[in-house]
Write a protein that holds these residues in place. Structure first.
Motif, short mmCIF file in Angstrom:
data_model
loop_
_atom_site.label_atom_id
_atom_site.label_comp_id
_atom_site.label_asym_id
_atom_site.label_seq_id
_atom_site.Cartn_x
_atom_site.Cartn_y
_atom_site.Cartn_z
N MET A 11 0.85 -1.20 0.00
CA MET A 11 0.00 0.00 0.00
C MET A 11 0.88 1.25 0.00
O MET A 11 2.00 1.22 0.52
N LYS A 13 2.44 4.51 1.36
CA LYS A 13 2.66 4.93 2.74
C LYS A 13 1.76 6.10 3.10
O LYS A 13 1.35 6.87 2.22
N GLU A 14 1.50 6.23 4.39
CA GLU A 14 0.76 7.39 4.91
C GLU A 14 1.41 8.68 4.39
O GLU A 14 2.62 8.83 4.44
N VAL A 24 -10.67 7.00 -7.64
CA VAL A 24 -11.85 6.28 -7.14
C VAL A 24 -12.79 7.26 -6.46
O VAL A 24 -14.00 7.27 -6.73
N VAL A 36 -18.24 7.51 1.48
CA VAL A 36 -17.00 6.75 1.30
C VAL A 36 -15.83 7.73 1.23
O VAL A 36 -15.89 8.72 0.50
N SER A 37 -14.79 7.45 2.01
CA SER A 37 -13.65 8.36 2.04
C SER A 37 -12.37 7.58 2.29
O SER A 37 -12.38 6.37 2.50
N GLU A 38 -11.26 8.31 2.29
CA GLU A 38 -9.93 7.74 2.58
C GLU A 38 -9.66 6.47 1.78
O GLU A 38 -9.27 5.44 2.33
N VAL A 39 -9.86 6.56 0.48
CA VAL A 39 -9.64 5.40 -0.39
C VAL A 39 -8.14 5.30 -0.71
O VAL A 39 -7.53 6.29 -1.14
N ARG A 40 -7.58 4.14 -0.48
CA ARG A 40 -6.18 3.88 -0.83
C ARG A 40 -6.15 2.65 -1.72
O ARG A 40 -6.80 1.64 -1.42
N VAL A 41 -5.38 2.72 -2.79
CA VAL A 41 -5.32 1.60 -3.72
C VAL A 41 -3.90 1.05 -3.75
O VAL A 41 -2.93 1.80 -3.92
N GLY A 42 -3.78 -0.24 -3.55
CA GLY A 42 -2.48 -0.91 -3.57
C GLY A 42 -2.53 -2.20 -4.35
O GLY A 42 -3.45 -2.43 -5.13
N ARG A 43 -1.54 -3.03 -4.12
CA ARG A 43 -1.45 -4.32 -4.82
C ARG A 43 -1.46 -5.46 -3.81
O ARG A 43 -1.12 -5.29 -2.65
N ARG B 44 -5.51 -4.36 -4.03
CA ARG B 44 -6.08 -4.20 -2.71
C ARG B 44 -6.56 -2.76 -2.56
O ARG B 44 -5.80 -1.83 -2.82
N GLU B 46 -8.40 -0.11 0.17
CA GLU B 46 -8.85 0.15 1.54
C GLU B 46 -9.65 1.44 1.54
O GLU B 46 -9.26 2.41 0.88
N SER B 48 -12.94 3.86 3.86
CA SER B 48 -13.81 4.08 5.01
C SER B 48 -15.22 4.37 4.53
O SER B 48 -15.40 5.09 3.54
#
Lengths: 97, 97
Positions: A11, A13-14, A24, A36-43, B44, B46, B48
């Motif tokens: 993911m 990093k912060e 998104v 819906v908030s704080e969406v983070r996209v990773g692998r 992946r 993530e 809220s």
């Protein structure tokens, strides 16, 4: 030799910009989705490692995570043992038709 | 209203071609890594969700998974509640410097 299966979640990093997450969030109003908030996209990478013991297998995965799957400057990762080909956590629900 | 955080893991379905997984496997000999097989690469996400209860929040995530994050023809997904911004499973180790 035993086969161990792992999942590596990579993911951003912060504090690191996440353009995919922003994309998104930008598309949510078109889907009429609210809240819906704080969406983070990773692998997510899942793989099997054939080694004598789990610690040795995990060390292989750790090396691959830092050298191949993630950019340590801007991404962090977690490594989990998974039972089969897919992670089955206790509260997981499997989707798809 | 409560904020619930979820992780959506999207993976290629069993039997579906996974070019990224094949690419990883092809690069392993150059890294002098042996014993790694069955590599699958997915995504992946993530996020809220602010909703009155967890079931309603999960329904929002389920809809987003099928409409936005995954292609249900070739991908399956799992949805997990996560505590904070990152999943912290009991056996997880966080990587990165």
């Amino acid at each position: 030799m035993t086969s161990y299966r792992f999942a590596i979640d990579v993911m951003p990093k912060e504090g690191i910009l996440d353009p995919q997450g922003r994309a998104v969030e930008g598309s949510l109003p078109h889907l009429e989705v609210e809240g819906v908030s704080e969406v983070r996209v990773g692998r997510r990478v899942e793989l099997s490692v054939e080694e004598a013991d789990e610690d040795t297998a995990r060390a292989v995965v750790e090396r691959l995570a830092g050298e191949l799957f993630a950019n340590p400057l801007v991404e962090s990762w977690t490594i989990d043992r998974v039972g089969g080909r897919r992670t089955e956590h206790s509260d997981a629900r499997v989707g798809g038709p």
